[in-house]
Write a protein that holds these residues in place. Structure first.
Motif, mmCIF file in Angstrom:
data_model
loop_
_atom_site.group_PDB
_atom_site.id
_atom_site.type_symbol
_atom_site.label_atom_id
_atom_site.label_comp_id
_atom_site.label_asym_id
_atom_site.label_seq_id
_atom_site.Cartn_x
_atom_site.Cartn_y
_atom_site.Cartn_z
ATOM 1 N N MET A 1 48.199 44.047 49.894
ATOM 2 C CA MET A 1 49.635 44.238 50.122
ATOM 3 C C MET A 1 50.386 44.464 48.814
ATOM 4 O O MET A 1 51.365 45.207 48.749
ATOM 5 C CB MET A 1 50.231 42.994 50.805
ATOM 6 C CG MET A 1 50.231 43.021 52.311
ATOM 7 S SD MET A 1 51.231 44.312 53.014
ATOM 8 C CE MET A 1 52.791 43.473 53.182
ATOM 9 N N SER B 1 44.531 41.668 53.156
ATOM 10 C CA SER B 1 45.959 41.374 53.008
ATOM 11 C C SER B 1 46.335 41.190 51.536
ATOM 12 O O SER B 1 47.510 41.351 51.172
ATOM 13 C CB SER B 1 46.364 40.157 53.839
ATOM 14 O OG SER B 1 45.631 39.038 53.424
ATOM 15 N N GLY C 1 52.810 45.449 56.776
ATOM 16 C CA GLY C 1 52.980 44.029 57.130
ATOM 17 C C GLY C 1 52.873 43.837 58.632
ATOM 18 O O GLY C 1 52.193 42.931 59.129
ATOM 19 N N LYS D 1 55.614 48.886 52.901
ATOM 20 C CA LYS D 1 55.326 47.447 53.070
ATOM 21 C C LYS D 1 55.607 46.952 54.484
ATOM 22 O O LYS D 1 54.853 46.168 55.061
ATOM 23 C CB LYS D 1 56.134 46.639 52.054
ATOM 24 C CG LYS D 1 55.374 46.337 50.759
ATOM 25 C CD LYS D 1 55.998 45.145 50.075
ATOM 26 C CE LYS D 1 55.438 44.745 48.730
ATOM 27 N NZ LYS D 1 54.297 45.155 48.119
#
Ligand code: DAH
Length: 338
Positions: free
Chosen positions: A46, A43, A58, A54
């Motif tokens: 990201m 993560s 996500g 994104k």
């Protein structure tokens, strides 16, 4: 990134699926979700994902985290259930439990409950007083002079401060009249103490039930009617009751009350069960002096009083031959009454 997340998920679910103990399960939790875990590390990536991706990444990240957390929780439940099942392996929880020994009421409690129940239905309220009494409440206020045998050191347990273990519950008559104005109708069950040798018919700590009724116009007929009614309620409607003239310092006239006992196989005989009488005006005068008012003016009111041994009542009710059985706490004796 999406592919990487998907492969973490597949790997994690497969690993968790194969786990059979708590330690490995905890290791897997840390390995994926911990600070340095694989999903946590992924993560961090990201940051480098292009803006337009994104949202998708996500969402995927959340999906994978939910799936792993769910799998971990499910495994905890499976492991716990397996452990519980193992514990019950050698036990059949549907079998009835071993019986617990049951307690019961002491015969004195049974008798007292019945006696108090009858008297309360007759309109008497419960009253009480201390077991450690003053000489005034136990003797002087009850018109019992200094030289009366009951006051003797050899008959009574005195404390160094002059107080004593009450020799009878009659002291509660005085305690009640100090507090309440007539009409007064009370009973006071409780312990009493005397320096008696303990034998089949005497205990040094025993139990009495006191009664007092003060009002305008109370007569000997009221006393006789009340006690006859009480004993017939307690021992049956055919119970014979006899009043024998006697002397008590605090009543005038005074009586002892006998009941006729029909023990099987024996000749019927009278046995003494209570003392009673009309409250002596000297008692009212003494109480009036202490109160400092005219509530107990003997020319205005009169009353009756009675006192009986509860241990004796139990002897008669259950045919107990020896009072000592009541205090020995022998279960073989006590369980007959529960
Ligand atoms: N107090 C007496 C005793 O212990 C019993 C007794 C007699 C109580 C006459 C009374 C009464 O209230 O009026 O032997």
């Amino acid at each position: 990134m999406l592919a990487e997340l998907e492969s973490i998920k597949t790997e994690a679910l497969a690993e968790i699926e194969g786990i059979t103990d708590d330690t490995s399960l905890e290791a897997a939790r840390v390995g994926y979700l911990g600070k340095k875990g694989k999903l946590t590390a992924a993560s961090a990536g990201m940051r480098d994902v292009p803006k337009e991706q994104k949202k998708d990444v996500g969402q995927k990240l959340n999906e994978v985290r939910t799936a792993i957390t769910g799998a971990l929780d499910e495994k905890v439940a499976t492991l716990t259930a397996a452990r519980d099942a193992k514990r019950f392996d050698s036990v059949d929880p549907t079998l009835p439990s071993r019986p617990l020994p049951k307690g019961g009421l002491h015969p004195l409690t049974h008798v007292l409950d019945e006696a108090v129940g009858i008297l309360r239905r007759m309109g008497f309220a419960l009253a009480e007083g201390p077991e450690i009494e003053t000489e005034w409440h136990c003797f002087d206020a009850l018109n019992t002079p200094e030289d009366h045998p009951a006051r003797n050191e050899r008959d009574t347990f005195y404390f160094e401060n002059g107080k004593l273990l009450r020799t009878h519950t009659s002291s509660v008559q005085i305690r009640t009249m100090e507090k309440l104005v007539p009409p007064v109708r009370i009973i006071a069950p409780g312990s009493a103490f005397r320096r008696d040798e303990i034998d089949a018919t005497h205990l040094s700590a025993f139990h009495q039930l006191e009664g007092l009724y003060v009002d305008k116009g109370v007569t000997l007929a009221d006393l006789k009617g009340a006690l006859e009614y009480f004993f017939r309620e307690l021992f049956g409607s055919k119970t014979e009751v006899r009043f024998r003239p006697h002397f008590f310092p605090f009543t005038e006239p005074s009586f002892e009350v006998d009941l006729k006992l029909h023990a099987t196989g024996k000749a019927a005989k009278w046995i003494e069960i209570a003392g009673c009488g009309m409250v002596d005006p000297a008692v009212f005068t003494e109480v009036g002096g202490k109160r400092g008012d005219a509530a107990y003016d003997p020319s205005e009111i009169s009353g009756f009083a009675f006192g009986m041994g509860i241990d004796r009542l139990a002897m008669i009710m259950y045919g107990i031959p020896d009072l000592r059985l009541l205090i020995e706490n022998d279960v073989r004796f006590l369980e007959q009454f529960s």
